[in-house]
Motif scaffolding. Structure first.
Motif, PDB file in Angstrom:
ATOM      1  N   ARG A 593       0.858  -1.185   0.000  1.00  0.00           N
ATOM      2  CA  ARG A 593       0.000   0.000   0.000  1.00  0.00           C
ATOM      3  C   ARG A 593       0.891   1.230   0.000  1.00  0.00           C
ATOM      4  NH1 ARG A 593      -3.082  -2.628   4.265  1.00  0.00           N
ATOM      5  NH2 ARG A 593      -5.113  -3.363   3.496  1.00  0.00           N
ATOM      6  N   ILE A 594       0.343   2.375  -0.396  1.00  0.00           N
ATOM      7  CA  ILE A 594       1.064   3.638  -0.293  1.00  0.00           C
ATOM      8  C   ILE A 594       1.169   4.018   1.179  1.00  0.00           C
ATOM      9  CG2 ILE A 594       1.018   6.094  -0.877  1.00  0.00           C
ATOM     10  CD1 ILE A 594      -0.527   5.354  -3.404  1.00  0.00           C
ATOM     11  N   GLU A 595       2.372   4.303   1.624  1.00  0.00           N
ATOM     12  CA  GLU A 595       2.581   4.692   3.018  1.00  0.00           C
ATOM     13  C   GLU A 595       1.827   6.003   3.285  1.00  0.00           C
ATOM     14  OE1 GLU A 595       3.883   4.237   6.805  1.00  0.00           O
ATOM     15  OE2 GLU A 595       4.515   2.908   5.188  1.00  0.00           O
ATOM     16  N   PRO A 596       0.925   6.018   4.304  1.00  0.00           N
ATOM     17  CA  PRO A 596       0.176   7.255   4.571  1.00  0.00           C
ATOM     18  C   PRO A 596       1.100   8.348   5.117  1.00  0.00           C
ATOM     19  CG  PRO A 596      -0.294   5.633   6.267  1.00  0.00           C
ATOM     20  CD  PRO A 596       0.529   4.928   5.223  1.00  0.00           C
ATOM     21  N   ALA A 597       0.921   9.576   4.642  1.00  0.00           N
ATOM     22  CA  ALA A 597       1.753  10.696   5.106  1.00  0.00           C
ATOM     23  C   ALA A 597       1.284  11.246   6.447  1.00  0.00           C
ATOM     24  CB  ALA A 597       1.747  11.800   4.053  1.00  0.00           C
ATOM     25  N   ASN A 598       0.012  11.119   6.756  1.00  0.00           N
ATOM     26  CA  ASN A 598      -0.532  11.640   8.014  1.00  0.00           C
ATOM     27  C   ASN A 598       0.020  10.847   9.189  1.00  0.00           C
ATOM     28  OD1 ASN A 598      -2.186  12.243  10.256  1.00  0.00           O
ATOM     29  ND2 ASN A 598      -3.862  12.860   8.900  1.00  0.00           N
ATOM     30  N   PRO A 599       0.736  11.499  10.123  1.00  0.00           N
ATOM     31  CA  PRO A 599       1.355  10.762  11.246  1.00  0.00           C
ATOM     32  C   PRO A 599       0.343  10.037  12.110  1.00  0.00           C
ATOM     33  CG  PRO A 599       2.314  12.942  11.041  1.00  0.00           C
ATOM     34  CD  PRO A 599       1.128  12.922  10.140  1.00  0.00           C
ATOM     35  N   ARG A 667      -1.713  15.510  -4.176  1.00  0.00           N
ATOM     36  CA  ARG A 667      -2.520  15.221  -2.976  1.00  0.00           C
ATOM     37  C   ARG A 667      -3.536  14.111  -3.264  1.00  0.00           C
ATOM     38  NH1 ARG A 667      -3.965  21.376  -0.836  1.00  0.00           N
ATOM     39  NH2 ARG A 667      -1.794  22.080  -0.549  1.00  0.00           N
ATOM     40  N   ARG A 668      -4.120  14.126  -4.492  1.00  0.00           N
ATOM     41  CA  ARG A 668      -5.087  13.083  -4.834  1.00  0.00           C
ATOM     42  C   ARG A 668      -4.429  11.698  -4.854  1.00  0.00           C
ATOM     43  NH1 ARG A 668      -6.797   9.915  -8.652  1.00  0.00           N
ATOM     44  NH2 ARG A 668      -5.088  10.478 -10.036  1.00  0.00           N
ATOM     45  N   LEU A 669      -3.217  11.627  -5.438  1.00  0.00           N
ATOM     46  CA  LEU A 669      -2.510  10.347  -5.474  1.00  0.00           C
ATOM     47  C   LEU A 669      -2.136   9.867  -4.089  1.00  0.00           C
ATOM     48  CD1 LEU A 669      -0.162  10.904  -8.557  1.00  0.00           C
ATOM     49  CD2 LEU A 669      -2.214   9.489  -8.454  1.00  0.00           C
ATOM     50  N   LEU A 670      -1.839  10.831  -3.183  1.00  0.00           N
ATOM     51  CA  LEU A 670      -1.458  10.471  -1.818  1.00  0.00           C
ATOM     52  C   LEU A 670      -2.603   9.793  -1.085  1.00  0.00           C
ATOM     53  CD1 LEU A 670       0.971  10.742   0.126  1.00  0.00           C
ATOM     54  CD2 LEU A 670      -0.094  12.848   0.955  1.00  0.00           C
ATOM     55  N   ASP A 671      -3.825  10.214  -1.412  1.00  0.00           N
ATOM     56  CA  ASP A 671      -5.003   9.667  -0.737  1.00  0.00           C
ATOM     57  C   ASP A 671      -5.727   8.624  -1.585  1.00  0.00           C
ATOM     58  OD1 ASP A 671      -4.550  11.374   1.416  1.00  0.00           O
ATOM     59  OD2 ASP A 671      -5.705  13.011   0.504  1.00  0.00           O
ATOM     60  N   LEU A 672      -5.019   8.032  -2.559  1.00  0.00           N
ATOM     61  CA  LEU A 672      -5.662   7.127  -3.504  1.00  0.00           C
ATOM     62  C   LEU A 672      -6.263   5.901  -2.825  1.00  0.00           C
ATOM     63  CD1 LEU A 672      -6.147   6.994  -6.549  1.00  0.00           C
ATOM     64  CD2 LEU A 672      -4.049   5.678  -6.774  1.00  0.00           C
ATOM     65  N   ASN A 675      -4.516  -0.678  -3.462  1.00  0.00           N
ATOM     66  CA  ASN A 675      -3.736  -1.851  -3.079  1.00  0.00           C
ATOM     67  C   ASN A 675      -2.879  -2.262  -4.273  1.00  0.00           C
ATOM     68  OD1 ASN A 675      -4.888  -2.769  -0.332  1.00  0.00           O
ATOM     69  ND2 ASN A 675      -6.720  -2.404  -1.582  1.00  0.00           N
ATOM     70  N   PHE A 676      -1.633  -2.561  -4.007  1.00  0.00           N
ATOM     71  CA  PHE A 676      -0.692  -2.974  -5.046  1.00  0.00           C
ATOM     72  C   PHE A 676      -0.264  -4.413  -4.766  1.00  0.00           C
ATOM     73  CE2 PHE A 676      -0.591   1.553  -4.677  1.00  0.00           C
ATOM     74  CZ  PHE A 676      -0.431   2.030  -5.960  1.00  0.00           C
ATOM     75  N   TYR A 677      -0.484  -5.285  -5.765  1.00  0.00           N
ATOM     76  CA  TYR A 677      -0.126  -6.687  -5.620  1.00  0.00           C
ATOM     77  C   TYR A 677       0.890  -7.049  -6.705  1.00  0.00           C
ATOM     78  CZ  TYR A 677      -4.161  -7.078  -2.543  1.00  0.00           C
ATOM     79  OH  TYR A 677      -5.053  -6.910  -1.517  1.00  0.00           O
ATOM     80  N   LEU A 722       2.471  -6.390 -11.775  1.00  0.00           N
ATOM     81  CA  LEU A 722       1.887  -5.506 -10.773  1.00  0.00           C
ATOM     82  C   LEU A 722       0.415  -5.290 -11.084  1.00  0.00           C
ATOM     83  CD1 LEU A 722       2.155  -3.536  -8.382  1.00  0.00           C
ATOM     84  CD2 LEU A 722       2.801  -1.765 -10.053  1.00  0.00           C
ATOM     85  N   PHE A 723      -0.443  -5.595 -10.129  1.00  0.00           N
ATOM     86  CA  PHE A 723      -1.876  -5.354 -10.239  1.00  0.00           C
ATOM     87  C   PHE A 723      -2.264  -4.284  -9.228  1.00  0.00           C
ATOM     88  CE2 PHE A 723      -1.168  -9.691 -11.596  1.00  0.00           C
ATOM     89  CZ  PHE A 723      -1.939  -9.806 -12.745  1.00  0.00           C
ATOM     90  N   MET A 724      -3.050  -3.308  -9.629  1.00  0.00           N
ATOM     91  CA  MET A 724      -3.474  -2.220  -8.751  1.00  0.00           C
ATOM     92  C   MET A 724      -4.994  -2.213  -8.651  1.00  0.00           C
ATOM     93  SD  MET A 724      -0.862   0.739 -10.077  1.00  0.00           S
ATOM     94  CE  MET A 724      -0.989   0.250 -11.778  1.00  0.00           C
ATOM     95  N   THR A 725      -5.518  -2.153  -7.455  1.00  0.00           N
ATOM     96  CA  THR A 725      -6.955  -2.190  -7.252  1.00  0.00           C
ATOM     97  C   THR A 725      -7.314  -1.464  -5.972  1.00  0.00           C
ATOM     98  OG1 THR A 725      -8.845  -3.663  -6.880  1.00  0.00           O
ATOM     99  CG2 THR A 725      -6.702  -4.460  -6.150  1.00  0.00           C
ATOM    100  N   ASP A 726      -8.538  -0.933  -5.933  1.00  0.00           N
ATOM    101  CA  ASP A 726      -9.002  -0.274  -4.716  1.00  0.00           C
ATOM    102  C   ASP A 726      -9.641  -1.257  -3.747  1.00  0.00           C
ATOM    103  OD1 ASP A 726     -11.217  -0.856  -6.191  1.00  0.00           O
ATOM    104  OD2 ASP A 726     -11.986   1.195  -6.317  1.00  0.00           O
ATOM    105  N   ARG A 727      -9.624  -2.560  -4.117  1.00  0.00           N
ATOM    106  CA  ARG A 727     -10.148  -3.600  -3.230  1.00  0.00           C
ATOM    107  C   ARG A 727      -9.022  -4.492  -2.735  1.00  0.00           C
ATOM    108  NH1 ARG A 727     -14.345  -5.620  -7.674  1.00  0.00           N
ATOM    109  NH2 ARG A 727     -12.645  -4.791  -8.961  1.00  0.00           N
ATOM    110  N   GLU A 728      -9.288  -5.220  -1.664  1.00  0.00           N
ATOM    111  CA  GLU A 728      -8.293  -6.153  -1.136  1.00  0.00           C
ATOM    112  C   GLU A 728      -8.515  -7.531  -1.737  1.00  0.00           C
ATOM    113  OE1 GLU A 728      -7.262  -6.450   2.929  1.00  0.00           O
ATOM    114  OE2 GLU A 728      -7.695  -4.336   3.357  1.00  0.00           O
TER     115      GLU A 728
END
Length: 796
Positions: A593-599, A667-672, A675-677, A722-728
């Protein structure tokens, strides 16, 4: 359908990268081996293997502007002697030299010379095992083969003025030396006289055979290769005079035929061509029925079963001559018997009115009158759609001793019911399938005139593929034997293979190699690689381009690519030139997953991950036990209260500064929230194929993703995708619809799945019947008998 299955987020990020581990790239069409990178180039172009295009055959796969082929017209008279089982014939051949070459001799095929004890077929026949067991019929056949001489007795070879021509017989070929060279554009007319003994199908069953019926003392004759036929002279090989060894079939010239067949006067003759003298050989009733059948909406009898039975009991008084004419055919065959039932139905196909007809003895009933002619009509309808309109005036199916064999307008097919009229499902569908297959040969190779002596697959494989399409439109759940990818996996993994591109006489396992494998390959090409629309257009283009012409494999390969607009060299190379098989595995799946920037969010996720970690045995046993700091609490300091996963005020400040530095798109990409498989695949079988995966998600949904075979172009052994999806993802299945003939499905799942099987608990019992129809009739009779017994008791 596939487009709708890929999620919107994945489409926005289309072009997902194939991650490969490699050190160099193998170029696509180099004619040399790469010694730096230890892999074959599966995508190497076929240019080095295919013949160079020329004025006869173009690079697009079409006939060239100077394409030519020779012609051979025949006028034949033949007489059947039923007492001696001998055929005597005389033919006049007019040979048209349309080639640019001058010919000093002609080659004629004498295929029946394989039926001589000293034939190359008999002398080169190998033993397939020991002699611990042998049936009486096998021994009889071996002895008869050593003694029977059914080859041609050539009685005359002469020119148009009856002057003898020098000729030399070379096993199954005869060279006719011309008095002077035959120039381009000229014709030569010559005569051949011959006779031969017809083989008894009970002992030597072949493409020509006489079947004897002991109960009524009659014969049924299926006559093929009954006259000397011209060998083909071609632009690609010169004379095709490879010897006939029984398997590699026939390469022939088109021409017009005028044939008169003299047989016992009670015989019915089924033949290539149109009957010219119905008034001489048919009764008034039969002629009337034949006229009515032309517009009938279902098959109707021309000769009824009762009339055929009566005919069996009436001895012949003399002979009749049946006169047939056929235009633009490459061969001529016929069948004759007094036992024939005959049914027919007219059928309009395109601009051609065709009579679909079936001939069979009463031993074929009730199976044949129900299915044969219907099967002919269905085949014509389906084959027309995928190739071209059937051009001939008749299409005939004959029942006899030959299991399945084809000629222009006529085919011989074997299945019959049991003597009590019942039949198994295997027999029923065997009959329908063999008729579809043999009528399909009216198109390939009787019209698309491929070189059968060299390439069996060009007619058998293409025809078996179309047979599969035809069967699937006969009824739901039709039990096709060939065509589905999973039906070929046993052969694909076997060691006794040669490539499809092997000469017909050298093929091992002819059925799987020349029928099933090319048919399956074309089905996969249609359903998975190209899609139906592209494939059907390309296949129809090939069929129409090569009607009444002589295609070679390169013409098929090039046309399919030219008309579809898709590079298929990798497909032809893998399926037709190698014995590789399909075995792709899922080796590993890594989730990112993209590492969240919000601490604060990082803190929550990190603590969730930590809580999810298992507690070790040692930690579990030490938990709650006495500790030194319990005795001296002053030893506890800042770090005993500090959690490195906690978000600090400094972290929050730096986060705000980071956010302010980003653009709106960043910012949009940061909050996308994607899930990356990364899925690792290995190609164990060597045959590169599309990678088709079905993703099952934790929300209960799923989608199928199809990745073209070109994913293997840099590394044909291992790739990561690499497969990218908004589902798990919950699980992944490779080749979920069994599209690619993958020989090992156990490695097609992630996480791996246990293989399910079953075992049976049983008591010894009798063998179950393979004829449910007979069993059902017997049960019905028993039930009727029981009911009658009950009523009798009541009456008493």
């Amino acid at each position: 359908m596939m487009d709708g299955m890929i999620g919107a987020a994945a489409r926005r990020l289309a072009g997902a990268l194939a991650v490969v581990s490699m050190s160099t790239v193998v170029l696509g069409s180099q004619p040399f081996e790469n010694t730096k990178y230890p892999q074959q180039d599966k995508f190497r172009e076929l240019d080095e293997l295919l013949p160079t295009p020329n004025v006869y055959r173009t690079a697009s796969g079409a006939p060239g502007p100077q394409y030519w082929q020779n012609e051979a017209d025949h006028v034949i008279e033949a007489t059947l002697d039923e007492r001696e089982n001998r055929l005597t014939g005389y033919e006049t051949i007019t040979y048209h030299n349309n080639s640019p070459d001058e010919l000093s001799y002609l080659w004629v095929q004498l295929d029946r010379n394989r039926f001589t004890p000293e034939s190359e077929q008999n002398l080169t026949q190998t033993s397939n095992g020991g002699f611990d067991r042998m049936s009486f019929s096998q021994l009889r056949q071996m002895l008869e083969t050593m003694e029977f001489d059914g080859g041609y007795n050539i009685t005359e070879v002469s020119d148009a003025r009856k002057r003898d021509l020098d000729h030399t017989i070379v096993h199954t070929m005869m060279r006719v030396d011309l008095p002077e060279p035959l120039a381009s554009g000229e014709t030569f007319t010559f005569n051949i006289g011959w006779d031969f003994l017809i083989n008894d199908s009970r002992v030597i069953n072949s493409r020509t055979a006489a079947e004897y019926f002991e109960k009524d003392g009659n014969y049924l004759y299926e006559m093929a290769h009954w006259f000397p036929r011209m060998a083909a002279y071609t632009d690609y090989a010169g004379w095709q005079h490879r010897q006939f060894l029984g398997r590699g079939e026939f390469t022939l010239e088109f021409g017009d035929y005028d044939v008169k067949l003299t047989v016992p006067d009670d015989h019915i003759v089924a033949s290539t061509g149109e009957l010219q003298n119905p008034d001489d050989v048919l009764t008034r009733t039969q002629r009337q029925r034949l006229r009515e059948a032309k517009t009938a909406d279902k098959p109707m009898f021309i000769v009824t079963p009762e009339e055929a039975l009566e005919n069996e009991r009436t001895p012949a008084r003399g002979t009749k001559t049946w006169h047939y004419v056929a235009e633009d055919v490459r061969d001529f065959a016929f069948a004759t018997s007094r036992k024939f039932i005959w049914d027919a139905q007219g059928h309009t196909v395109g601009e051609t009115d065709t009579m679909a007809m079936s001939y069979y003895p009463n031993e074929g009933e009730p199976l044949w009158s129900r299915y044969s002619t219907h099967s002919i009509i269905h085949t014509i309808n389906i084959y027309n759609r995928y190739s071209f309109d059937y051009p001939y005036p008749v299409a005939i199916s004959v029942n006899g001793p030959i299991g399945g064999m084809e000629y222009p307008m006529i085919c011989f097919n074997g299945p019959r019911p049991n003597e009590d009229g019942t039949y198994s499902a295997r027999t029923k569908y065997g009959l329908i399938s063999v008729i579809i297959h043999e009528v399909g040969h009216f198109y390939f190779p009787m019209i698309v005139n491929s070189d059968e002596r060299q390439w069996t697959w060009m007619d058998e494989g293409l025809n078996t593929f179309l047979q599969f399409l035809c069967e699937q439109e006969w009824e739901d759940e039709y039990p096709s034997r060939r065509g589905e990818p999973q039906d070929i996996v046993g052969y694909m993994r076997s060691s006794r293979q040669v490539p499809i591109m092997t000469n017909s006489d050298a093929v091992l396992n002819l059925g799987p190699n020349a029928y099933a494998k090319p048919a399956t390959a074309l089905n996969i090409l249609r359903e998975t690689v190209l899609g139906r629309e592209l494939f059907d257009h390309a296949f129809k283009t090939y069929s129409e381009r090569w009607m009444f012409k002589r295609p070679e494999p390169a013409d098929f390969f090039r046309t399919m690519e030219d008309a579809s607009g898709v590079d298929l060299d990798w497909f032809w190379r893998g399926w037709f030139y190698t014995t590789d098989h399909v075995d792709i595995s899922i080796d590993d799946v890594r989730h990112f997953r993209i590492e969240p920037a919000n601490p604060s969010l990082q803190e929550r996720l990190d603590k969730q991950d930590r809580a999810a970690q298992p507690v070790t045995l040692s930690k579990e046993r030490y938990a709650g036990g006495p500790k030194y700091t319990d005795e001296f609490p002053e030893l506890l300091d800042f770090y005993n209260r500090y959690d490195p996963l906690d978000a600090t005020p400094g972290d929050q400040r730096r986060y705000r500064e980071f956010i302010e530095s980003l653009s709106p798109e960043e910012r949009r990409l940061l909050d996308l929230g994607m899930n990356f498989y990364v899925v690792d695949f290995t190609n164990h079988g060597g045959l590169v194929m599309p990678v088709i995966v079905e993703m099952f998600y934790t929300d209960g949904t799923s989608e199928i993703i199809e990745i073209p075979a070109e994913i293997w172009r840099y590394d044909n052994e291992q790739v990561s995708k690499l497969f990218m999806t908004d589902r798990e993802v919950e699980r992944i299945v490779l080749d979920p619809r069994l599209e690619t003939a993958d020989v090992d499905l156990s490695n097609n799942h992630f996480p791996p799945q246990p293989e399910m099987s079953r075992f049976e608990l049983f008591k010894q019992r009798g063998r179950s019947t393979d004829n449910p129809m007979r069993e059902a009739q017997e049960e019905e009779r028993r039930g009727s008998s029981s009911r009658r017994g009950g009523r009798s008791g009541e009456n008493r």
